[in-house]
Design an enzyme around this catalytic site. Structure first.
Site, PDB file in Angstrom:
ATOM      1  N   HIS B 109      39.285  46.971  70.599  1.00 25.50           N
ATOM      2  CA  HIS B 109      38.938  45.738  71.294  1.00 25.50           C
ATOM      3  C   HIS B 109      40.138  44.796  71.204  1.00 25.50           C
ATOM      4  CE1 HIS B 109      35.724  43.615  73.311  1.00 25.50           C
ATOM      5  NE2 HIS B 109      36.041  42.519  72.690  1.00 25.50           N
ATOM      6  N   THR B 145      39.254  44.651  77.056  1.00 36.91           N
ATOM      7  CA  THR B 145      38.767  43.659  76.114  1.00 36.91           C
ATOM      8  C   THR B 145      38.515  42.326  76.810  1.00 36.91           C
ATOM      9  OG1 THR B 145      40.198  44.697  74.477  1.00 36.91           O
ATOM     10  CG2 THR B 145      39.339  42.520  73.940  1.00 36.91           C
ATOM     11  N   GLU B 146      37.310  41.819  76.689  1.00 38.10           N
ATOM     12  CA  GLU B 146      36.936  40.514  77.248  1.00 38.10           C
ATOM     13  C   GLU B 146      37.348  40.383  78.720  1.00 38.10           C
ATOM     14  OE1 GLU B 146      35.180  38.471  75.117  1.00 38.10           O
ATOM     15  OE2 GLU B 146      35.429  40.034  73.609  1.00 38.10           O
ATOM     16  N   MET B 147      37.283  41.524  79.462  1.00 40.04           N
ATOM     17  CA  MET B 147      37.549  41.536  80.909  1.00 40.04           C
ATOM     18  C   MET B 147      38.986  41.127  81.251  1.00 40.04           C
ATOM     19  SD  MET B 147      34.618  42.155  82.702  1.00 40.04           S
ATOM     20  CE  MET B 147      33.728  43.303  81.669  1.00 40.04           C
ATOM     21  N   TRP B 299      37.318  36.802  80.969  1.00 41.69           N
ATOM     22  CA  TRP B 299      36.036  36.156  81.269  1.00 41.69           C
ATOM     23  C   TRP B 299      35.734  35.027  80.282  1.00 41.69           C
ATOM     24  CZ3 TRP B 299      31.381  40.020  80.125  1.00 41.69           C
ATOM     25  CH2 TRP B 299      31.336  40.306  78.763  1.00 41.69           C
TER      26      TRP B 299
END
Lengths: 431, 432
Positions: B109, B145-147, B299
């Site tokens: 991640h 990871t986190e878009m 995001w």
């Protein structure tokens, strides 16, 4: 001779050099046969070492008897408020919490517990001035209950207590200046603190300063008569053998240490800049900034900005054993204080065989020969000295050997004897 | 008929213990076992297990019409395996229905996509392999990871053979365009993009239990009417959120689980919708346009950029010092070092060092074990310093060790020498 002594903190509950100095001095004084000391601190926890003297916690005193004097003090010195940034020392329990104003914002009012006793937090904070005056009110009772020949008050926090005691008993007052607000604030003196400091010095029959540097400040800035001011240098507690446990050093590089409150007075930024310079010349070194204070965050950010964070470490506030451990791991100790009335920590470092670099603007530089002395602002000289000691073993060997010898001769017993002489003089000239 | 793509990102940070200067070089264990275990147990009980149970039931009661996708980080899989293996089992059960798609991501991640392409690819492969081992399916879609996404990252992802990538339908990227169509990468149109409909997603993820919201309380009926209000031509709706929305960010008491139970059936009964996985979407639809994303988006937060993880001097310093080590790690190829290396790359470490005002960040500040970003930085750098020492020590050890062949050759030579000497002496002895 009976001494009534007012302090603010006492081992193991200490947050700065004041507590260490008070303890060392009283221990030294206790070795003098004809001396009895009653040491008063705002809050006694019950686990302090009481073998050397009688410790009276102000919170164990019933305040009903002093009601009258409270009123008197209140009219004479109006209620003072100190902004939290002016807290002389930050609280050690704030370890890693970095200044939390919520901690202090409560307790604005005097708290009296069920037995009619005042509650003292005994820690530095925004209600500090409250505490100082509460302490003073209680001091007058203590002064009545404890027979004495002389009163000794340590630093401005205790001056009002000393004055109150003197007003009750009429005995001579000695104030001990460990630091002035000129040191703490870097020149921007808080007028309220200054007022209390000056009031204490004016009321004193004799003033003890911890260095000539401080003596000059007391004479010049506080307008004291030079003949009334005497310098008694601090000393250092010898390290007992059992404390000298083997400590495993995890890193193979040389370790250069800054240990103290990370505040303007201690000059941490000069240490960071010097570290950066040294690291440009050699890889074989790590820097450690141990302690906590209001400039810590700024220093962390600066080290990151310079890109040296993998060689520049922070430990947060260190307590008791960890301080000793830190010295054992160190190859150089640096104290770049902007203004340091005395500075015991270099002596502690030297005891642990650590070469020291100290600023010329420190009281301790007046008595040390085997230490590198630089101007605090002279980053080049500081970097140079650090580089020299870590690179040239012969240099560091000499500092270790001679420094240890030198520091072993600085004994609290001689400081205590000096203080005893001051007591005797003061009592004589008062009669 | 519109397709609804429901995707959940599942990740939990691996907490570091309080690692002090004194530990450097002396103690090589970096993790807060107690903190990690209690956090995982809480997550499993409050969120993962009850949500999985509901989803499984929905799949059965909808006759396999209900479909969802997950991306579970490798770090979390490790933690789940260690502390709450029951959660892994329940995900396996979901995988067995054939209605659940697992989406690839970076193992740690991490933010490695921004730094090192080689390392990025390796991490994605490692994750895909792990997913295949556990759930028996090879991911065809990728979500970073986190878009986190940019044209360049998309190109790398395309080169790895992924058909689709999930990212944020950020306002400053799409402008007047709708996220409710399929898009494609600007550098390699073979890679299709699923853009998150952040309005509908955040209605559930962030606003569900906010009583000040004028749409509160949100019901499955209301949500379905919102879907009905979309333009007839729009093809799909991408609802992406963190899986912890259920039971953690939105507590059980808010009625989130009831909502989760009702919504899919409500949508299916309403008619005009079906649920689809990213893999199905790219087969069914054609991209309507190219999405140009020259600057990286994510995001997270109002800015939808990287400022939560990188940008201040603490974060940049830690990030750069970390990736300076990647060559050495690959060279040494040591299993234990690699494990720590993976864990140290988690984006969470950098998130904790964020100094900007947390507005949206509140969602995760609850899990933050540090008092301040400075505190987080100090701790992380201490760990990294020790990690560096281990790398150096191993390097030294390796350079000292001689390859086995040379040792054998040397011994052979010695044996030969002794043999000839022996025969010589024998002959001499015989002569005598």
């Amino acid at each position: 001779m009976k001494v009534l002594m007012f302090g603010w903190e006492f081992p193991p509950h200490i947050s700065g050099g004041l507590g260490t100095a008070c303890y060392g001095l009283t221990k030294g004084l206790s070795k003098i046969n004809d001396l009895d000391i009653v040491f008063v601190v705002p809050k006694s926890y019950g686990d302090e070492d009481q073998s050397k003297m009688q410790l009276v916690g102000a919170n164990n005193v019933n305040i009903k008897q002093v009601q009258e004097h409270i009123e008197k003090f209140k009219t004479k010195h109006t209620y003072l408020e100190v902004e939290s940034t002016l807290i002389p020392y930050t609280d050690p329990d704030e370890y890693y919490s970095f200044r939390d104003s919520k901690l202090y914002s409560k307790n604005r009012l005097f708290k009296v517990n069920a037995e009619g006793k005042l509650e003292f937090t005994g820690k530095y904070g925004a209600n500090l001035i409250d505490e100082i005056y509460k302490y003073a009110y209680v001091a007058s009772t203590i002064s009545l209950d404890n027979e004495h020949d002389i009163i000794h008050a340590h630093d401005w926090l205790c001056y009002p207590a000393g004055i109150a005691a003197k007003e009750i008993s009429g005995k001579p007052l000695v104030v001990h200046v460990h630091a002035t607000d000129f040191d703490r604030s870097g020149g921007k003196v808080n007028p309220k603190v200054f007022e209390i400091e000056k009031m204490g010095m004016d009321a004193a029959d004799k003033i003890i300063t911890v260095s000539n540097l401080t003596r000059q400040i007391v004479i010049n800035k506080y307008g004291q008569d030079p003949s009334k001011v005497e310098t008694v240098y601090n000393a250092v507690e010898p390290v007992s053998l059992e404390q000298k446990k083997e400590i495993k050093k995890g890193v193979k590089e040389k370790v250069v240490t800054f240990l103290g409150r990370i505040t303007l007075q201690k000059g941490p930024e000069y240490f960071v800049e010097a570290a950066h310079q040294v690291l440009q010349r050699t890889d074989d070194v790590r820097f450690v900034m141990a302690g906590s204070g209001d400039m810590l965050e700024k220093m962390v950010a600066r080290a990151a900005q310079l890109g040296i964070s993998d060689r520049f470490h922070f430990t947060g506030f260190l307590k008791g054993d960890d301080v000793f451990k830190m010295f054992e791991l160190s190859d150089v100790y640096v104290m770049p204080s902007v203004s340091e009335p005395f500075g015991i920590s270099p002596l502690e470092a030297m005891q642990s065989n650590v070469p020291v670099i100290i600023s010329k603007q420190s009281g301790v530089s007046e008595i040390l020969n085997h230490a590198v002395k630089v101007d605090y602002w002279d980053i080049d000289a500081l970097a140079d000295a650090i580089y020299g000691i870590i690179k040239y073993d012969s240099l560091s060997d000499v500092f270790k050997e001679k420094g240890k010898e030198e520091v072993d001769n600085l004994k609290w017993t001689s400081a205590a004897r000096h203080v005893h002489d001051v007591y005797a003089d003061t009592i004589n000239s008062n009669n | 008929m519109k397709s609804i793509c429901l995707y959940f990102q599942v990740h939990q940070p691996l907490r570091l213990r309080r690692y002090r200067f004194f530990d450097i070089g002396n103690n090589h264990y970096y993790y807060d076992d107690f903190g990690n275990e209690s956090l995982l147990r809480k997550m499993a009980n409050d969120s993962y297990l009850p949500s999985n149970k509901i989803i499984l039931k929905l799949i059965h009661s909808s006759n396999k019409q209900f479909k969802v996708s997950f991306s579970i980080s490798g770090v979390l899989l490790d933690l789940l395996e260690l502390y709450t293996p029951d959660v892994i089992d329940s995900f396996k059960e979901l995988a067995d229905t054939g209605c659940v798609d697992f989406v690839a991501e970076t193992y740690s991640h991490s933010l490695v996509a921004l730094k090192n392409k080689q390392e990025f690819k390796a991490q994605v492969k490692m994750h895909s392999k792990r997913i295949e081992q556990l759930f028996g399916q090879k991911p065809v879609a990728f979500s970073n990871t986190e878009m986190i996404y940019s044209d360049d990252i998309g190109k790398t992802v395309a080169s790895m053979g992924f058909k689709a990538m999930l990212t944020e339908g950020a306002k400053h990227i799409l402008g007047w365009k709708s996220p409710n169509y399929l898009y494609c990468n600007a550098l390699n149109p073979k890679l299709k993009l699923l853009m998150r409909n952040y309005n509908l997603s955040d209605d559930i993820a962030f606003r569900f239990s906010v009583k000040e919201w004028n749409e509160w309380p949100l019901t499955s009926e209301k949500f379905t009417t919102w879907l009905d209000q979309l333009d007839d031509k729009e093809e799909l709706v991408n609802i992406f959120m963190a899986y912890e929305t259920f039971g953690e960010h939105q507590k059980k008491e808010s009625g989130i689980f009831k909502f989760l139970k009702k919504l899919p059936l409500q949508i299916l009964n309403n008619g005009g919708y079906k649920f689809a996985t990213p893999g199905e979407l790219v087969k069914e639809y054609q991209p309507i346009a190219v999405a140009h994303v020259p600057n990286t988006i994510s995001w997270t937060d109002e800015e939808r950029d990287l400022s939560a993880w990188l940008g201040n001097e603490l974060q940049d310093e830690a990030f750069n010092k970390l990736y300076e080590l990647s060559d050495a790690i690959n060279e040494l190829d040591d299993a234990r070092l690699r494990k720590d290396w993976n864990y140290l790359q988690s984006s969470d470490h950098f998130y904790y060092m964020c100094t900007k005002f947390f507005s949206d960040g509140d969602v995760r500040s609850y899990f933050n074990p540090y008092n301040s970003p400075y505190d987080a930085f100090i701790n992380y750098m201490n760990v990294l310093s020790d990690f560096k020492l281990r790398i150096e020590a191993l390097k030294k050890e390796k350079s000292k060790s001689v390859p086995l062949e040379t040792v054998i050759a040397k011994k052979d030579k010695e044996i030969k020498h002794y043999k000839s000497e022996l025969t010589k002496l024998k002959q001499q002895f015989m002569l005598d």
